[in-house]
Motif scaffolding. Structure first.
Motif, PDB file in Angstrom:
ATOM      1  N   THR A 112       0.748  -1.171  -0.007  1.00 39.44           N
ATOM      2  CA  THR A 112      -0.162  -0.241   0.066  1.00 39.44           C
ATOM      3  C   THR A 112       0.996   1.229  -0.048  1.00 39.44           C
ATOM      4  O   THR A 112       0.888   1.974   0.839  1.00 39.44           O
ATOM      5  CB  THR A 112      -0.880  -0.084   1.222  1.00 39.44           C
ATOM      6  N   SER A 113       1.578   1.638  -1.085  1.00 41.40           N
ATOM      7  CA  SER A 113       2.200   2.630  -1.215  1.00 41.40           C
ATOM      8  C   SER A 113       1.694   3.781  -1.752  1.00 41.40           C
ATOM      9  O   SER A 113       0.533   3.662  -2.106  1.00 41.40           O
ATOM     10  CB  SER A 113       3.543   2.385  -2.094  1.00 41.40           C
ATOM     11  N   GLU A 114       2.221   5.096  -1.635  1.00 43.04           N
ATOM     12  CA  GLU A 114       1.477   6.293  -1.722  1.00 43.04           C
ATOM     13  C   GLU A 114       1.661   6.228  -3.493  1.00 43.04           C
ATOM     14  O   GLU A 114       0.700   7.140  -4.032  1.00 43.04           O
ATOM     15  CB  GLU A 114       2.235   7.242  -1.353  1.00 43.04           C
ATOM     16  N   ALA A 115       2.463   5.759  -4.328  1.00 39.16           N
ATOM     17  CA  ALA A 115       2.629   5.749  -5.444  1.00 39.16           C
ATOM     18  C   ALA A 115       1.690   5.081  -6.320  1.00 39.16           C
ATOM     19  O   ALA A 115       1.227   3.978  -5.710  1.00 39.16           O
ATOM     20  CB  ALA A 115       3.897   5.179  -6.143  1.00 39.16           C
ATOM     21  N   PRO A 116       1.246   5.415  -7.346  1.00 38.27           N
ATOM     22  CA  PRO A 116       0.310   4.638  -8.078  1.00 38.27           C
ATOM     23  C   PRO A 116       1.055   3.483  -8.699  1.00 38.27           C
ATOM     24  O   PRO A 116       2.079   3.281  -8.657  1.00 38.27           O
ATOM     25  CB  PRO A 116      -0.261   5.480  -9.302  1.00 38.27           C
ATOM     26  N   ALA A 117      -0.008   2.327  -9.098  1.00 36.62           N
ATOM     27  CA  ALA A 117       0.593   1.174  -9.404  1.00 36.62           C
ATOM     28  C   ALA A 117       1.349   1.366 -10.797  1.00 36.62           C
ATOM     29  O   ALA A 117       2.412   0.565 -11.081  1.00 36.62           O
ATOM     30  CB  ALA A 117      -0.594   0.184  -9.802  1.00 36.62           C
ATOM     31  N   ILE A 118       1.197   2.418 -11.414  1.00 32.97           N
ATOM     32  CA  ILE A 118       1.900   2.706 -12.704  1.00 32.97           C
ATOM     33  C   ILE A 118       3.204   2.613 -12.286  1.00 32.97           C
ATOM     34  O   ILE A 118       4.441   2.276 -13.177  1.00 32.97           O
ATOM     35  CB  ILE A 118       1.418   4.084 -13.201  1.00 32.97           C
ATOM     36  N   HIS A 119       3.792   3.322 -11.208  1.00 32.12           N
ATOM     37  CA  HIS A 119       5.215   3.346 -10.781  1.00 32.12           C
ATOM     38  C   HIS A 119       5.891   1.986 -10.817  1.00 32.12           C
ATOM     39  O   HIS A 119       7.220   2.216 -10.460  1.00 32.12           O
ATOM     40  CB  HIS A 119       5.495   4.460  -9.746  1.00 32.12           C
ATOM     41  N   MET A 120       5.239   1.196 -10.334  1.00 30.44           N
ATOM     42  CA  MET A 120       5.766  -0.042 -10.070  1.00 30.44           C
ATOM     43  C   MET A 120       6.369  -0.896 -11.227  1.00 30.44           C
ATOM     44  O   MET A 120       6.974  -1.659 -11.032  1.00 30.44           O
ATOM     45  CB  MET A 120       4.668  -1.132  -9.390  1.00 30.44           C
ATOM     46  N   LYS A 121       5.894  -0.514 -12.379  1.00 27.87           N
ATOM     47  CA  LYS A 121       6.469  -1.347 -13.615  1.00 27.87           C
ATOM     48  C   LYS A 121       7.815  -1.131 -13.878  1.00 27.87           C
ATOM     49  O   LYS A 121       8.655  -1.749 -14.075  1.00 27.87           O
ATOM     50  CB  LYS A 121       5.485  -0.804 -14.912  1.00 27.87           C
ATOM     51  N   GLY A 122       8.439   0.252 -13.895  1.00 33.23           N
ATOM     52  CA  GLY A 122       9.618   0.779 -14.205  1.00 33.23           C
ATOM     53  C   GLY A 122      10.291   0.439 -15.496  1.00 33.23           C
ATOM     54  O   GLY A 122       9.692  -0.424 -16.245  1.00 33.23           O
ATOM     55  N   GLY A 123      11.448   1.089 -15.498  1.00 36.53           N
ATOM     56  CA  GLY A 123      12.228   0.698 -16.869  1.00 36.53           C
ATOM     57  C   GLY A 123      11.701   1.444 -18.056  1.00 36.53           C
ATOM     58  O   GLY A 123      10.564   1.823 -18.275  1.00 36.53           O
ATOM     59  N   PRO A 124      12.546   1.643 -19.158  1.00 39.23           N
ATOM     60  CA  PRO A 124      12.309   2.171 -20.140  1.00 39.23           C
ATOM     61  C   PRO A 124      11.113   1.783 -21.069  1.00 39.23           C
ATOM     62  O   PRO A 124      11.063   0.529 -21.059  1.00 39.23           O
ATOM     63  CB  PRO A 124      13.487   2.253 -21.436  1.00 39.23           C
ATOM     64  N   GLY A 125      10.278   2.618 -21.453  1.00 41.72           N
ATOM     65  CA  GLY A 125       9.132   2.200 -22.449  1.00 41.72           C
ATOM     66  C   GLY A 125       8.025   1.434 -21.708  1.00 41.72           C
ATOM     67  O   GLY A 125       7.144   0.554 -22.335  1.00 41.72           O
ATOM     68  N   SER A 126       8.176   1.441 -20.347  1.00 42.30           N
ATOM     69  CA  SER A 126       7.066   0.587 -19.290  1.00 42.30           C
ATOM     70  C   SER A 126       5.683   1.257 -19.349  1.00 42.30           C
ATOM     71  O   SER A 126       4.700   0.831 -19.130  1.00 42.30           O
ATOM     72  CB  SER A 126       7.653   0.361 -18.036  1.00 42.30           C
ATOM     73  N   LEU A 127       5.571   2.850 -19.787  1.00 39.33           N
ATOM     74  CA  LEU A 127       4.235   3.461 -19.680  1.00 39.33           C
ATOM     75  C   LEU A 127       3.688   3.576 -21.264  1.00 39.33           C
ATOM     76  O   LEU A 127       4.484   3.345 -22.292  1.00 39.33           O
ATOM     77  CB  LEU A 127       4.568   4.597 -19.209  1.00 39.33           C
ATOM     78  N   THR A 128       2.343   3.760 -21.277  1.00 39.03           N
ATOM     79  CA  THR A 128       2.090   4.298 -22.588  1.00 39.03           C
ATOM     80  C   THR A 128       1.659   5.647 -22.772  1.00 39.03           C
ATOM     81  O   THR A 128       1.520   6.051 -21.257  1.00 39.03           O
ATOM     82  CB  THR A 128       0.674   3.439 -22.798  1.00 39.03           C
ATOM     83  N   PRO A 129       1.410   6.353 -23.561  1.00 36.23           N
ATOM     84  CA  PRO A 129       1.505   7.781 -23.508  1.00 36.23           C
ATOM     85  C   PRO A 129       0.074   8.235 -22.662  1.00 36.23           C
ATOM     86  O   PRO A 129       0.012   9.121 -21.991  1.00 36.23           O
ATOM     87  CB  PRO A 129       1.101   8.170 -25.040  1.00 36.23           C
ATOM     88  N   ASP A 130      -0.921   7.332 -22.591  1.00 33.29           N
ATOM     89  CA  ASP A 130      -2.091   7.547 -21.808  1.00 33.29           C
ATOM     90  C   ASP A 130      -1.856   7.640 -20.302  1.00 33.29           C
ATOM     91  O   ASP A 130      -2.379   8.000 -19.543  1.00 33.29           O
ATOM     92  CB  ASP A 130      -3.247   6.703 -22.104  1.00 33.29           C
ATOM     93  N   GLU A 131      -0.822   6.713 -19.744  1.00 37.81           N
ATOM     94  CA  GLU A 131      -0.363   6.853 -18.349  1.00 37.81           C
ATOM     95  C   GLU A 131       0.648   7.985 -17.997  1.00 37.81           C
ATOM     96  O   GLU A 131       0.787   8.099 -17.062  1.00 37.81           O
ATOM     97  CB  GLU A 131       0.381   5.466 -18.234  1.00 37.81           C
ATOM     98  N   CYS A 132       1.144   8.549 -18.958  1.00 40.30           N
ATOM     99  CA  CYS A 132       2.053   9.725 -18.650  1.00 40.30           C
ATOM    100  C   CYS A 132       1.493  10.833 -17.767  1.00 40.30           C
ATOM    101  O   CYS A 132       2.054  11.175 -16.630  1.00 40.30           O
ATOM    102  CB  CYS A 132       2.530  10.181 -19.615  1.00 40.30           C
ATOM    103  N   PRO A 133       0.328  11.376 -17.894  1.00 44.39           N
ATOM    104  CA  PRO A 133      -0.108  12.405 -17.182  1.00 44.39           C
ATOM    105  C   PRO A 133      -0.650  11.769 -15.622  1.00 44.39           C
ATOM    106  O   PRO A 133       0.109  12.632 -14.676  1.00 44.39           O
ATOM    107  CB  PRO A 133      -1.681  12.774 -17.641  1.00 44.39           C
ATOM    108  N   LYS A 134      -0.825  10.481 -15.466  1.00 45.07           N
ATOM    109  CA  LYS A 134      -1.106  10.103 -14.043  1.00 45.07           C
ATOM    110  C   LYS A 134       0.230   9.887 -13.332  1.00 45.07           C
ATOM    111  O   LYS A 134       0.581  10.090 -12.130  1.00 45.07           O
ATOM    112  CB  LYS A 134      -1.769   8.901 -14.044  1.00 45.07           C
ATOM    113  N   ALA A 135       1.177   9.379 -13.968  1.00 45.43           N
ATOM    114  CA  ALA A 135       2.706   9.228 -13.511  1.00 45.43           C
ATOM    115  C   ALA A 135       3.353  10.764 -13.283  1.00 45.43           C
ATOM    116  O   ALA A 135       3.885  10.724 -12.060  1.00 45.43           O
ATOM    117  CB  ALA A 135       3.427   8.507 -14.570  1.00 45.43           C
ATOM    118  N   CYS A 136       3.254  11.461 -13.983  1.00 50.16           N
ATOM    119  CA  CYS A 136       3.712  12.802 -13.969  1.00 50.16           C
ATOM    120  C   CYS A 136       3.007  13.356 -12.810  1.00 50.16           C
ATOM    121  O   CYS A 136       3.574  14.401 -12.000  1.00 50.16           O
ATOM    122  CB  CYS A 136       3.764  13.620 -15.188  1.00 50.16           C
TER     123      CYS A 136
END
Length: 106
Positions: free
Chosen positions: A28-52
């Motif tokens: 139960t960390s404060e970071a969204p699950a998106i941040h747990m993927k990690g590494g280059p190319g691990s996000l889609t452009p749609d996930e960028c706003p939430k990660a940022c």
């Protein structure tokens, strides 16, 4: 002898409870699950706003941070975990520089 057994039993139960809750706390960390993927190319452009949004959540320069973070994320499809540092997780993000040679990505 009986008191010792009771004390050891209570201690064992407390110890077991402590470690069973540790797994819940870590997941139960404060970071969204998106941040747990990690590494280059691990996000889609749609996930960028939430990660940022998370990456820039601790800064007093929200507008500037979000602008550059989204720029870098869309280019690299990666945002480092946490609100500061960890740029080694995303080499592309880390290597983008301003014309003066400073870091472009927050």
């Amino acid at each position: 002898m009986m008191k010792l057994i009771v004390v050891l039993t209570v201690f064992s139960l407390l110890f077991a409870t402590q470690f069973s809750n540790a797994d819940e706390i870590e997941s139960t960390s404060e970071a969204p699950a998106i941040h747990m993927k990690g590494g280059p190319g691990s996000l889609t452009p749609d996930e960028c706003p939430k990660a940022c949004d998370f990456r820039c959540s601790a800064t007093s320069h929200q507008k500037q941070c979000l602008f550059f973070c989204n720029y870098c994320c869309n280019k690299c499809l990666c945002v480092p975990s946490g609100t500061y540092g960890h740029k080694e997780e995303c080499p592309c993000y880390n290597n983008l520089k301003t014309k003066d040679g400073g870091p472009k990505c927050p």
